[in-house]
Design a protein around this motif. Structure first.
Motif, short mmCIF file in Angstrom:
data_model
loop_
_atom_site.label_atom_id
_atom_site.label_comp_id
_atom_site.label_asym_id
_atom_site.label_seq_id
_atom_site.Cartn_x
_atom_site.Cartn_y
_atom_site.Cartn_z
N PHE A 131 0.84 -1.19 0.00
CA PHE A 131 0.00 0.00 0.00
C PHE A 131 0.88 1.25 0.00
N GLY A 132 0.28 2.36 -0.29
CA GLY A 132 1.03 3.62 -0.29
C GLY A 132 0.16 4.76 -0.76
N TYR A 133 0.66 5.99 -0.57
CA TYR A 133 -0.10 7.16 -1.01
C TYR A 133 -0.11 7.26 -2.53
N PHE A 134 0.97 6.80 -3.18
CA PHE A 134 1.10 6.97 -4.62
C PHE A 134 1.51 5.66 -5.27
N HIS A 135 1.04 5.46 -6.50
CA HIS A 135 1.37 4.24 -7.25
C HIS A 135 1.75 4.60 -8.68
N ASP A 136 2.54 5.65 -8.82
CA ASP A 136 2.95 6.05 -10.18
C ASP A 136 4.25 5.38 -10.59
N ASP A 137 4.56 4.25 -9.95
CA ASP A 137 5.75 3.48 -10.33
C ASP A 137 5.37 2.23 -11.13
N ILE A 138 4.14 2.19 -11.62
CA ILE A 138 3.69 1.07 -12.44
C ILE A 138 4.30 1.18 -13.83
N ALA A 139 4.98 0.12 -14.26
CA ALA A 139 5.57 0.11 -15.60
C ALA A 139 4.46 -0.09 -16.64
N VAL A 140 4.46 0.74 -17.68
CA VAL A 140 3.47 0.63 -18.75
C VAL A 140 3.80 -0.57 -19.63
N SER A 141 2.78 -1.33 -19.99
CA SER A 141 2.96 -2.45 -20.93
C SER A 141 3.10 -1.89 -22.34
N GLU A 142 4.31 -1.96 -22.88
CA GLU A 142 4.55 -1.41 -24.22
C GLU A 142 3.85 -2.24 -25.30
N LEU A 195 7.35 5.77 4.69
CA LEU A 195 7.08 4.39 4.29
C LEU A 195 6.69 4.30 2.82
N SER A 196 5.95 5.31 2.34
CA SER A 196 5.56 5.32 0.93
C SER A 196 6.79 5.37 0.04
N GLU A 197 7.76 6.20 0.42
CA GLU A 197 9.01 6.30 -0.35
C GLU A 197 9.82 5.02 -0.23
N LEU A 198 9.80 4.40 0.95
CA LEU A 198 10.56 3.17 1.16
C LEU A 198 9.97 2.01 0.36
N ASN A 199 8.64 1.91 0.36
CA ASN A 199 7.97 0.81 -0.33
C ASN A 199 7.82 1.03 -1.83
N HIS A 200 7.90 2.29 -2.25
CA HIS A 200 7.78 2.62 -3.68
C HIS A 200 8.95 3.52 -4.10
N PRO A 201 10.17 2.96 -4.09
CA PRO A 201 11.36 3.79 -4.35
C PRO A 201 11.44 4.33 -5.77
N ASP A 202 10.64 3.80 -6.69
CA ASP A 202 10.64 4.30 -8.08
C ASP A 202 9.42 5.16 -8.38
N SER A 203 8.71 5.56 -7.36
CA SER A 203 7.53 6.41 -7.53
C SER A 203 7.94 7.88 -7.41
N PRO A 204 7.88 8.66 -8.51
CA PRO A 204 8.25 10.07 -8.43
C PRO A 204 7.46 10.85 -7.38
N ARG A 205 6.18 10.56 -7.25
CA ARG A 205 5.37 11.31 -6.28
C ARG A 205 5.74 10.95 -4.84
N SER A 206 6.04 9.68 -4.60
CA SER A 206 6.46 9.29 -3.26
C SER A 206 7.79 9.95 -2.90
N ILE A 207 8.70 9.97 -3.85
CA ILE A 207 10.00 10.61 -3.61
C ILE A 207 9.80 12.11 -3.39
N ALA A 208 8.94 12.72 -4.22
CA ALA A 208 8.69 14.17 -4.10
C ALA A 208 8.10 14.50 -2.74
N ALA A 209 7.11 13.72 -2.29
CA ALA A 209 6.49 13.97 -0.98
C ALA A 209 7.54 13.87 0.12
N PHE A 210 8.42 12.87 0.01
CA PHE A 210 9.47 12.69 1.02
C PHE A 210 10.47 13.85 0.97
#
Length: 590
Positions: free
Chosen positions: A252-263, A383-398
């Protein structure tokens, strides 16, 4: 952006009608949701705590509707009344404590998803109860009243809460084909004719407006194609299922913008597996509904149908936990029904009850943990940044949290990490760097805003505009006193000279310039937003007053006709006196 305008209700309650009917969310503005949140402000002032308390009450109401609907479903499946009540109670409790619902209840603005769900669930129960009455002689009139109430009351109220309430119709149809398609009564045949006619009209509507629909969908896509969104959603659906059935706070987390797009179907290869799994599950479930009248298959199809709008080719963000608020009902019904059938099969109800209670206990514990995290925002951000280290929004919030806590260098390092992960957000992060510098009281000169002298791209305007709004708040609170006026002017000049800057960003820049006491600059930005029709009536009247105060009468003349029509249509009583006074002043100047 939905809640902020409601703060003005504390000072001017007469704006209630305007704020309710002029919200920009969705195609229909969601006035029922805005009215609900506005009533909270009326009764309890502007309080995020009160918003969440009301959301929790709505969640309880929804859980009761889930219980009512599941009781009807189990009864239609010929389960005894005793077991139907027991299974409905299990379904209610299980759905009530799902950890995935914490974010829906705790985000005040997700009142929209909650109210939409209330009217969908109520509509389904009324439809089901009405269909049951139609099976009994002498009760057809009452049954028709319930069905019409579902269609003519619940559906509109749901649509004006959030547009995905349109899924009430296919979910009603799912109930019809699962449990009532063999209804031999005259009323039953008429209802089947109505469904056939409705499906035919829908196909004609899609055929007529297909070009416009496709154009609308394609217009809002930026970083992916519609079919890539659909492929990605096939993987995301299984992620949702995992969070419902086997929840874990690490996912879980505040942001989930680390989902890889299926090309494509094969990139990543998990896309192929997910698509095949979806096709197989749907085929088996349709077979189960049509030939075996399976309640488990019903629950699975309920999940997929309830996701059909937001997990599709529509140009929406890929992933949100709150999208499962309604679809999870189907999953829980399928799980509870499966437990019931297993207990019958192995003839050991206590054993199944033991596992079920244990499962509920684990789920409840994770929900409690999730609520504790939500009650500690700093912990949640970390925790959001820790669990979603590739999420730009989680990193930005942190990073912003670090900046506000005084860890300036660490904040800049994390912001630079976003620029590496997502180059399209490069310019937006530059705005956030200005904010971090500002709140740490370091001077900001023209050199610090030199990046914006080039023809930069805003990228995600919502993300970019959020950074500008943070800067505006910092100016208004006096935390940006070190931002040199020459740097603010240089920033404005670079935006005004960049044709790639959208109107919504010029609106935010105008607000920033006004907060920084650069009023003439603010006027220029707001005029660009007004010409693009990105200002509401209240903001337009404020701009009109600004033009008059700076003796820009020609521009004020241009605004008059449109403002006259806008004020007449909006019914903004609280602004009529101000507007009349401003018009009178312009008349005297003439």
């Amino acid at each position: 952006m939905n809640l902020a305008p409601l703060r003005s209700l504390d000072e001017d309650p007469s704006q209630f009608a305007y704020l309710v009917t002029n919200n920009q969310s969705g195609l229909l503005g969601r006035p029922v949701s805005m009215a609900s949140i506005g009533l909270d402000v009326f009764l309890f002032d502007f309080s995020y705590k009160q918003f969440k308390i009301t959301n929790a009450v709505i969640h309880l109401i929804n859980s009761m509707l889930v219980g009512w609907l599941s009781f009807l479903l189990f009864s239609w499946f010929s389960v005894s009344k005793k077991y139907s009540l027991l299974l409905a109670l299990c379904t209610t409790v299980f759905w009530l404590i799902l950890p995935i619902h914490v974010s829906t209840v705790m985000y005040p603005v997700q009142r929209m998803a909650q109210l939409s769900t209330i009217f969908v669930l109520l509509g389904l129960t009324l439809y089901g109860a009405g269909r049951t009455l139609l099976l009994h002689k002498g009760r057809s009139r009452a049954g028709i009243v319930l069905i019409l109430t579902a269609l003519l009351v619940c559906l509109p109220l749901g649509l004006f809460s959030k547009e995905n309430a349109i899924l009430l119709l296919p979910l009603m149809f799912l109930i019809e084909i699962t449990f009532f398609r063999n209804d031999p009564s005259v009323s039953g045949r008429r209802i089947r004719v109505a469904w056939t006619a409705g499906a035919f009209i829908s196909v004609i509507f899609l055929a007529i407006f297909w070009t416009q629909i496709v154009s609308y969908i394609n217009a809002d896509y930026r970083d992916r194609l519609p079919y890539q969104s659909l492929l990605t959603q096939s993987r995301i659906l299984f992620s949702y299922l995992q969070e419902i059935v086997f929840p874990s706070n690490s996912r879980f987390g505040y942001f989930h913008d680390d989902i890889a797009v299926s090309e494509s179907l094969f990139e990543p290869i998990q896309t192929l597996y997910a698509v095949l799994a979806v096709v197989i599950i749907l085929a088996i479930s349709i077979y189960g509904v049509l030939l075996r009248r399976s309640i488990v298959a019903f629950g699975i199809l309920f999940f997929f149908i309830a996701h059909a709008l937001e997990s599709s080719i529509l140009p929406l963000e890929l992933y949100f936990e709150h999208r499962n608020y309604l679809p999870s009902v189907g999953v829980v019904i399928a799980l509870v029904a499966s437990g019931y059938f297993i207990s019958k099969k192995i003839n050991s109800e206590p054993l199944v009850a033991f596992f079920f209670i244990g499962f509920l206990a684990i789920t409840a514990f994770i929900s409690v943990e999730r609520n504790i995290i939500w009650n500690s925002p700093d912990v949640g951000i970390a925790l959001s940044e820790l669990n979603h280290p590739d999420s730009p929004r989680s990193i930005a919030a942190f990073a912003i949290f670090q900046a506000e806590a005084g860890f300036y260098e660490s904040s800049l390092r994390n912001l630079a990490r976003i620029q590496e992960l997502s180059p399209s957000l490069y310019a937006a992060v530059e705005v956030q760097k200005l904010y971090a510098t500002c709140v740490n009281r370091f001077p900001i000169t023209e050199k610090d805003v030199s990046f914006f002298n080039r023809k930069f791209s805003v990228g995600s305007s919502q993300y970019f505009n959020q950074g500008l709004s943070s800067l505006t708040v910092a100016f208004e609170s006096g935390r940006c006193a070190t931002f040199e006026p020459s740097a603010l002017v240089a920033l404005s000049r670079s935006f005004l000279g960049n044709p790639m800057v959208p109107a919504s960003t010029h609106k935010r820049m105008g607000e920033l310039m006004l907060a920084g006491n650069e009023r003439l600059r603010g006027i220029e930005h707001l005029m660009l937003a007004w010409r693009a029709e990105r200002l509401d009536v209240r903001s337009s009247i404020l701009l009109f007053e600004l033009l008059l105060s700076h003796e820009q009468y020609d521009r004020a003349e241009v605004m008059i006709k449109k403002l006259d029509a806008a004020v007449d249509e909006s019914g903004v009583d609280s602004w009529e006196a101000v507007y009349s006074q401003a018009k009178g002043y312009l008349q005297s100047v003439r």
